[in-house]
Scaffold this motif. Structure first.
Motif, mmCIF file in Angstrom:
data_model
loop_
_atom_site.group_PDB
_atom_site.id
_atom_site.type_symbol
_atom_site.label_atom_id
_atom_site.label_comp_id
_atom_site.label_asym_id
_atom_site.label_seq_id
_atom_site.Cartn_x
_atom_site.Cartn_y
_atom_site.Cartn_z
ATOM 1 N N PHE A 3 -18.758 22.134 -54.481
ATOM 2 C CA PHE A 3 -17.415 22.338 -53.940
ATOM 3 C C PHE A 3 -17.453 22.166 -52.427
ATOM 4 O O PHE A 3 -18.239 22.813 -51.741
ATOM 5 C CB PHE A 3 -16.925 23.751 -54.296
ATOM 6 N N TRP A 20 -15.312 22.579 -48.995
ATOM 7 C CA TRP A 20 -14.160 23.338 -48.513
ATOM 8 C C TRP A 20 -13.981 23.133 -47.024
ATOM 9 O O TRP A 20 -14.934 23.218 -46.246
ATOM 10 C CB TRP A 20 -14.346 24.816 -48.816
ATOM 11 N N ALA A 29 -8.538 25.708 -43.220
ATOM 12 C CA ALA A 29 -7.278 25.228 -42.638
ATOM 13 C C ALA A 29 -7.215 25.496 -41.134
ATOM 14 O O ALA A 29 -6.704 24.671 -40.365
ATOM 15 C CB ALA A 29 -6.096 25.888 -43.337
ATOM 16 N N THR A 64 -16.239 20.850 -42.670
ATOM 17 C CA THR A 64 -16.318 20.916 -44.128
ATOM 18 C C THR A 64 -17.608 21.635 -44.489
ATOM 19 O O THR A 64 -18.668 21.312 -43.966
ATOM 20 C CB THR A 64 -16.310 19.506 -44.757
ATOM 21 N N ALA A 68 -9.879 32.855 -48.781
ATOM 22 C CA ALA A 68 -9.205 31.559 -48.914
ATOM 23 C C ALA A 68 -10.099 30.560 -49.645
ATOM 24 O O ALA A 68 -9.650 29.845 -50.548
ATOM 25 C CB ALA A 68 -8.818 31.026 -47.539
ATOM 26 N N CYS A 69 -11.357 30.524 -49.276
ATOM 27 C CA CYS A 69 -12.311 29.619 -49.924
ATOM 28 C C CYS A 69 -12.467 29.995 -51.392
ATOM 29 O O CYS A 69 -12.423 29.133 -52.279
ATOM 30 C CB CYS A 69 -13.658 29.680 -49.212
ATOM 31 N N ALA A 77 -10.416 31.601 -53.353
ATOM 32 C CA ALA A 77 -9.186 31.323 -54.097
ATOM 33 C C ALA A 77 -9.074 29.846 -54.460
ATOM 34 O O ALA A 77 -8.717 29.499 -55.595
ATOM 35 C CB ALA A 77 -7.972 31.763 -53.282
ATOM 36 N N GLU A 78 -9.384 28.975 -53.508
ATOM 37 C CA GLU A 78 -9.308 27.534 -53.774
ATOM 38 C C GLU A 78 -10.347 27.104 -54.800
ATOM 39 O O GLU A 78 -10.046 26.335 -55.716
ATOM 40 C CB GLU A 78 -9.488 26.740 -52.482
ATOM 41 N N ALA A 79 -11.569 27.589 -54.668
ATOM 42 C CA ALA A 79 -12.638 27.209 -55.592
ATOM 43 C C ALA A 79 -12.362 27.715 -57.005
ATOM 44 O O ALA A 79 -12.564 26.987 -57.985
ATOM 45 C CB ALA A 79 -13.979 27.732 -55.094
ATOM 46 N N ALA A 89 -9.381 28.403 -58.230
ATOM 47 C CA ALA A 89 -8.193 27.704 -58.730
ATOM 48 C C ALA A 89 -8.527 26.350 -59.354
ATOM 49 O O ALA A 89 -7.874 25.938 -60.318
ATOM 50 C CB ALA A 89 -7.176 27.520 -57.602
ATOM 51 N N VAL A 90 -9.524 25.670 -58.824
ATOM 52 C CA VAL A 90 -9.885 24.355 -59.378
ATOM 53 C C VAL A 90 -11.031 24.452 -60.380
ATOM 54 O O VAL A 90 -11.566 23.443 -60.829
ATOM 55 C CB VAL A 90 -10.217 23.319 -58.268
#
Length: 58
Positions: free
Chosen positions: A9, A11, A14, A21, A35-36, A38-40, A42-43
């Motif tokens: 992953f 990330w 923002a 990255t 935040a990291c 949640a994004e990881a 979610a996908v």
């Protein structure tokens, strides 16, 4: 938040405007920002990891 990465992953925070990255590799278990995580999650590339109990490692 502590997560275990199920797949590689990448990330980009923002607040850094895409200039940074961070690459996480499958199998890593570590603390990351909410935040990291949640994004990881979610996908489907990470899951919440329980805190490691030092007594369980024996």
């Amino acid at each position: 938040m502590r997560v275990r990465f199920l797949a590689d992953f990448d990330w980009s925070p923002a607040e850094r405007g895409g200039r940074v990255t961070i690459a996480y590799k499958a199998g890593m278990t570590l603390s990351v920002t909410r935040a990291c995580a949640a994004e990881a999650i979610a996908v489907g590339k990470a899951e919440v990891a329980k805190k490691e109990n030092p007594d369980e490692r024996r």
